[in-house]
Every structure is written in C-alpha cells, then in structure tokens.
Design an enzyme around this catalytic site. Structure first.
Site, short mmCIF file in Angstrom:
data_model
loop_
_atom_site.label_atom_id
_atom_site.label_comp_id
_atom_site.label_asym_id
_atom_site.label_seq_id
_atom_site.Cartn_x
_atom_site.Cartn_y
_atom_site.Cartn_z
N ASP A 73 40.15 14.45 13.61
CA ASP A 73 39.98 13.51 12.52
C ASP A 73 39.14 14.01 11.40
O ASP A 73 38.48 13.11 10.67
CB ASP A 73 39.43 12.24 13.16
CG ASP A 73 38.18 12.36 13.74
OD1 ASP A 73 38.02 13.42 14.28
OD2 ASP A 73 37.34 11.18 13.75
N GLU A 74 39.02 15.43 11.41
CA GLU A 74 38.43 16.02 10.24
C GLU A 74 39.12 16.59 9.23
O GLU A 74 40.10 17.23 9.50
CB GLU A 74 37.51 17.26 10.97
CG GLU A 74 36.51 17.70 9.89
CD GLU A 74 35.56 18.67 10.54
OE1 GLU A 74 34.56 19.32 9.99
OE2 GLU A 74 35.75 19.33 11.72
#
Length: 216
Positions: free
Chosen positions: A126-127
């Site tokens: 989720d980066e």
C-alpha cells in the site's frame, strides 16, 4: 480445336496469378505474425514495468522514469512524494482481499488524478510514490499539496453495498538535482513515517504539520 500455344499461355498466366496470390497471402500472414509478435513484446515490456493491479509504473520503472525526468527538468522544481495507507491491513481483514484490491485501485486512480501528467507509481503493498513538478518548494505550497492529497485519499471508496474510508500518511521533499532522488525519497519517507506516528486523536492541523516537508 484450341490452339496449344493459347492454352499454354492461359495456363502460364493462371499459374502466375496463383503464385502472386500465394505470395500476397504469405506476405499478409507474415505481416500479421509480426504485428502479433510486436504486440506481445509490448505487452511483456508493459507487464515488466507496471503494477498488474493498479496499472501504475512499478518500483523499477519509477526510478528509471524519475531519473529521466530529473535529467530533463531544466531547473524546474520537483517534489518527491511518498504515500502509505494507514491501517490498510484492517481493510483486508474485515472486508477481504478483493475489497483491499479495490481500495488500492481507487487510491492509485486518485493519486494519478491528483498528479495529472506527473509521474506516480506503486512501490509495493500500500505504498505509492510520485515526482511532481511544482511552481515552488515553499512551505505554503507543501501545505496545500499535502492537504489536497490527504483529502483526496480520505473520500469514501465504494465497495459494493457499502463504502470505506482510508487515510494516508504523506511525506514530501524537494529533489535538488538529478543525483539526489534517493536522498529526497529518504526524506519524504521519513516525513511520511512521522505522519504515520501521529494518532488519529490529533487535530487535522497536527496531521498536516507531521506530513510536511522533511527537514532532515
């Protein structure tokens, strides 16, 4: 009785036409196979440089494209952005991985819309990261960009009959030269983790302050 020479000429002409037709068919077939091969190679190159879920450039492509942009920037200020979702694991745990994938797709779309023609990428999980052209690198611009990006991420995301809200921790840092990308991303990453360390009980202003430009 037909003239043998006439018959022979007709047969020869017909044979020539058949040969021409066969050559043309083979040429068209070879052209179609070449186009298919080129399409497959293009698809392979795209798959090697893009995230299969969101369609954004992947980590390797981000660094390659960013290096090119920094070389061609011509002195225009550029800002490195690092974004990480808060408590994303809870989305997967509560709603399932399919819902988590939809959240990531929505976040990628919002980030791309926010960045416009600028480079954004999914680094993994989720980066996300980006390299944004900016009119300046002063504090007001950083504040404004951070606020807008956080607000865009916090809007509800539809998941079938329900919707979820996710928040993001954001870090920004200016890139001072073509060779300074890694350093800028490091400072942006540090700012992002400072923002992530701020609890949700704090005010939006405190959250914004924590997500500002890293000074380290």
């Amino acid at each position: 009785m037909p003239d043998p020479l006439t018959v022979a000429s007709g047969v020869s002409a017909a044979g020539a036409l058949v040969s021409v037709w066969q050559l043309r068919r083979r040429a068209l077939q070879a052209e179609a196979e070449l186009e298919q091969l080129q399409a497959e190679l293009a698809a392979e190159r795209h798959a090697a440089s893009h995230d299969p879920l969101t369609g954004l450039p992947n980590r390797r492509a981000f660094y390659r494209l960013a290096a090119t942009l920094l070389t061609d920037a011509g002195g225009q200020p550029l800002i490195a952005v690092v974004l990480d979702l808060n408590d994303f694991k809870q989305v997967n745990d509560r709603y399932g991985h399919a819902a988590g994938d939809q959240v990531l797709i929505s976040v990628a779309q919002r980030l791309a819309a926010f960045a416009g023609d600028n480079l954004v990428a999914r680094l993994g999980g989720d980066e996300f990261a980006g390299l944004l052209a900016s009119p300046s690198v002063d504090r007001r611009w950083i504040d404004h960009a951070t606020r807008r990006l956080c607000e865009a991420m916090a809007a509800p995301i539809p998941l079938g009959a329900c919707s979820v809200r996710v928040t993001a921790s954001v870090g920004l840092a200016p890139v001072t030269g073509p060779t300074q990308l890694a350093d800028a991303l490091c400072r942006a990453d540090a700012a992002m983790y400072r923002a992530k360390g701020v609890t949700s009980r704090q005010s939006p202003r405190q959250l914004l302050d924590a997500a500002r430009l890293a000074e380290c």
